[in-house]
Scaffold this motif. Sequence first.
Motif, PDB file in Angstrom:
ATOM      1  N   UNK A   1      -0.189  27.007  31.740  1.00  0.00           N
ATOM      2  CA  UNK A   1      -0.584  28.062  30.813  1.00  0.00           C
ATOM      3  C   UNK A   1      -1.645  27.555  29.844  1.00  0.00           C
ATOM      4  N   UNK A   2      -2.636  28.404  29.585  1.00  0.00           N
ATOM      5  CA  UNK A   2      -3.627  28.151  28.536  1.00  0.00           C
ATOM      6  C   UNK A   2      -3.787  29.418  27.717  1.00  0.00           C
ATOM      7  N   UNK A   3      -3.796  29.271  26.409  1.00  0.00           N
ATOM      8  CA  UNK A   3      -4.140  30.389  25.546  1.00  0.00           C
ATOM      9  C   UNK A   3      -5.628  30.656  25.701  1.00  0.00           C
ATOM     10  N   UNK A   4      -6.032  31.905  25.605  1.00  0.00           N
ATOM     11  CA  UNK A   4      -7.434  32.253  25.835  1.00  0.00           C
ATOM     12  C   UNK A   4      -8.378  31.515  24.883  1.00  0.00           C
ATOM     13  N   UNK A   5      -7.964  31.286  23.657  1.00  0.00           N
ATOM     14  CA  UNK A   5      -8.827  30.565  22.713  1.00  0.00           C
ATOM     15  C   UNK A   5      -9.018  29.119  23.146  1.00  0.00           C
ATOM     16  N   UNK A   6      -7.949  28.494  23.596  1.00  0.00           N
ATOM     17  CA  UNK A   6      -8.020  27.116  24.086  1.00  0.00           C
ATOM     18  C   UNK A   6      -8.882  27.039  25.350  1.00  0.00           C
ATOM     19  N   UNK A   7      -8.682  27.981  26.261  1.00  0.00           N
ATOM     20  CA  UNK A   7      -9.463  28.007  27.505  1.00  0.00           C
ATOM     21  C   UNK A   7     -10.942  28.243  27.212  1.00  0.00           C
ATOM     22  N   UNK A   8     -11.217  29.155  26.280  1.00  0.00           N
ATOM     23  CA  UNK A   8     -12.609  29.463  25.927  1.00  0.00           C
ATOM     24  C   UNK A   8     -13.300  28.240  25.334  1.00  0.00           C
ATOM     25  N   UNK A   9     -12.601  27.531  24.479  1.00  0.00           N
ATOM     26  CA  UNK A   9     -13.186  26.324  23.891  1.00  0.00           C
ATOM     27  C   UNK A   9     -13.456  25.274  24.964  1.00  0.00           C
TER      28      UNK A   9
ATOM     29  N   UNK B   1     -15.714  26.829  39.870  1.00  0.00           N
ATOM     30  CA  UNK B   1     -14.754  25.727  39.918  1.00  0.00           C
ATOM     31  C   UNK B   1     -13.327  26.157  40.272  1.00  0.00           C
ATOM     32  N   UNK B   2     -13.171  27.401  40.728  1.00  0.00           N
ATOM     33  CA  UNK B   2     -11.863  27.855  41.205  1.00  0.00           C
ATOM     34  C   UNK B   2     -12.009  28.379  42.631  1.00  0.00           C
ATOM     35  N   UNK B   3     -10.904  28.450  43.307  1.00  0.00           N
ATOM     36  CA  UNK B   3     -10.885  29.080  44.636  1.00  0.00           C
ATOM     37  C   UNK B   3     -10.690  30.580  44.509  1.00  0.00           C
ATOM     38  N   UNK B   4      -9.774  30.977  43.615  1.00  0.00           N
ATOM     39  CA  UNK B   4      -9.416  32.388  43.452  1.00  0.00           C
ATOM     40  C   UNK B   4      -9.283  32.706  41.971  1.00  0.00           C
ATOM     41  N   UNK B   5      -9.690  33.923  41.605  1.00  0.00           N
ATOM     42  CA  UNK B   5      -9.589  34.342  40.212  1.00  0.00           C
ATOM     43  C   UNK B   5      -9.285  35.842  40.160  1.00  0.00           C
ATOM     44  N   UNK B   6      -8.400  36.220  39.242  1.00  0.00           N
ATOM     45  CA  UNK B   6      -8.018  37.627  39.135  1.00  0.00           C
ATOM     46  C   UNK B   6      -7.420  37.945  37.780  1.00  0.00           C
TER      47      UNK B   6
ATOM     48  N   UNK C   1     -13.830  25.669  28.264  1.00  0.00           N
ATOM     49  CA  UNK C   1     -14.817  26.082  29.270  1.00  0.00           C
ATOM     50  C   UNK C   1     -16.136  26.550  28.656  1.00  0.00           C
ATOM     51  N   UNK C   2     -16.208  26.553  27.326  1.00  0.00           N
ATOM     52  CA  UNK C   2     -17.400  27.000  26.595  1.00  0.00           C
ATOM     53  C   UNK C   2     -17.711  28.474  26.858  1.00  0.00           C
ATOM     54  N   UNK C   3     -16.654  29.307  26.825  1.00  0.00           N
ATOM     55  CA  UNK C   3     -16.794  30.750  26.920  1.00  0.00           C
ATOM     56  C   UNK C   3     -16.812  31.301  25.505  1.00  0.00           C
ATOM     57  N   UNK C   4     -17.540  32.375  25.304  1.00  0.00           N
ATOM     58  CA  UNK C   4     -17.618  32.990  23.991  1.00  0.00           C
ATOM     59  C   UNK C   4     -16.547  34.064  23.844  1.00  0.00           C
ATOM     60  N   UNK C   5     -15.834  33.993  22.729  1.00  0.00           N
ATOM     61  CA  UNK C   5     -14.847  35.024  22.418  1.00  0.00           C
ATOM     62  C   UNK C   5     -15.551  36.201  21.758  1.00  0.00           C
ATOM     63  N   UNK C   6     -15.026  37.394  21.989  1.00  0.00           N
ATOM     64  CA  UNK C   6     -15.597  38.586  21.381  1.00  0.00           C
ATOM     65  C   UNK C   6     -15.153  38.731  19.942  1.00  0.00           C
ATOM     66  N   UNK C   7     -15.975  39.416  19.149  1.00  0.00           N
ATOM     67  CA  UNK C   7     -15.648  39.652  17.751  1.00  0.00           C
ATOM     68  C   UNK C   7     -14.868  40.936  17.558  1.00  0.00           C
ATOM     69  N   UNK C   8     -15.130  41.904  18.399  1.00  0.00           N
ATOM     70  CA  UNK C   8     -14.488  43.201  18.250  1.00  0.00           C
ATOM     71  C   UNK C   8     -13.537  43.447  19.406  1.00  0.00           C
ATOM     72  N   UNK C   9     -12.503  44.197  19.112  1.00  0.00           N
ATOM     73  CA  UNK C   9     -11.608  44.645  20.159  1.00  0.00           C
ATOM     74  C   UNK C   9     -12.105  46.017  20.593  1.00  0.00           C
ATOM     75  N   UNK C  10     -12.455  46.117  21.848  1.00  0.00           N
ATOM     76  CA  UNK C  10     -12.961  47.381  22.375  1.00  0.00           C
ATOM     77  C   UNK C  10     -11.798  48.331  22.601  1.00  0.00           C
TER      78      UNK C  10
END
Length: 135
Positions: free
Chosen positions: A103-111, A32-37, A113-122
């Motif tokens: 601007x979207x915070x990653x938590x807001x964007x994940x909710x 759903x995007x033209x470009x992503x980076x 777009x139904x993306x799963x957030x990680x539990x651990x910081x690698x």
Amino acid sequence: MDSGGTMTLAFELEAMKALADPNAVFDDARQWTEYVGVLSDQPTYVVTNFTRKRRIRQDFFSGPRGVRESLDNVADQFDTDRHVFIGTTDEDRTAAEEMGWEYLDVEEAAEFAEWELGDEVEEDPFEGETRDDWP
């Protein structure tokens, strides 16, 4: 997700790290995007290492520039109806707003777009490492 026209989507590196499966997120966003980076104030090799390890193919990246300059350059190079920056901090929000991006915070964007957030910081084995000889 319907973008309401064409969209350029940029993730701040820390936002990508917060996702459970960044590669799956990129694959989804390409629908759903033209470009992503990925943009970051980190050195180029940090972003490149992160994306290569996850086999993420970006349309653009910050290179030696910081986030603000990269947002400006990407907007100039990729003419879409919307430019959206996903980040994690107030500084990310400020940079996006100053450069004319949504601007979207990653938590807001994940909710949304139904993306799963990680539990651990690698841990990044290169974090904190500096190289003067790296392009």
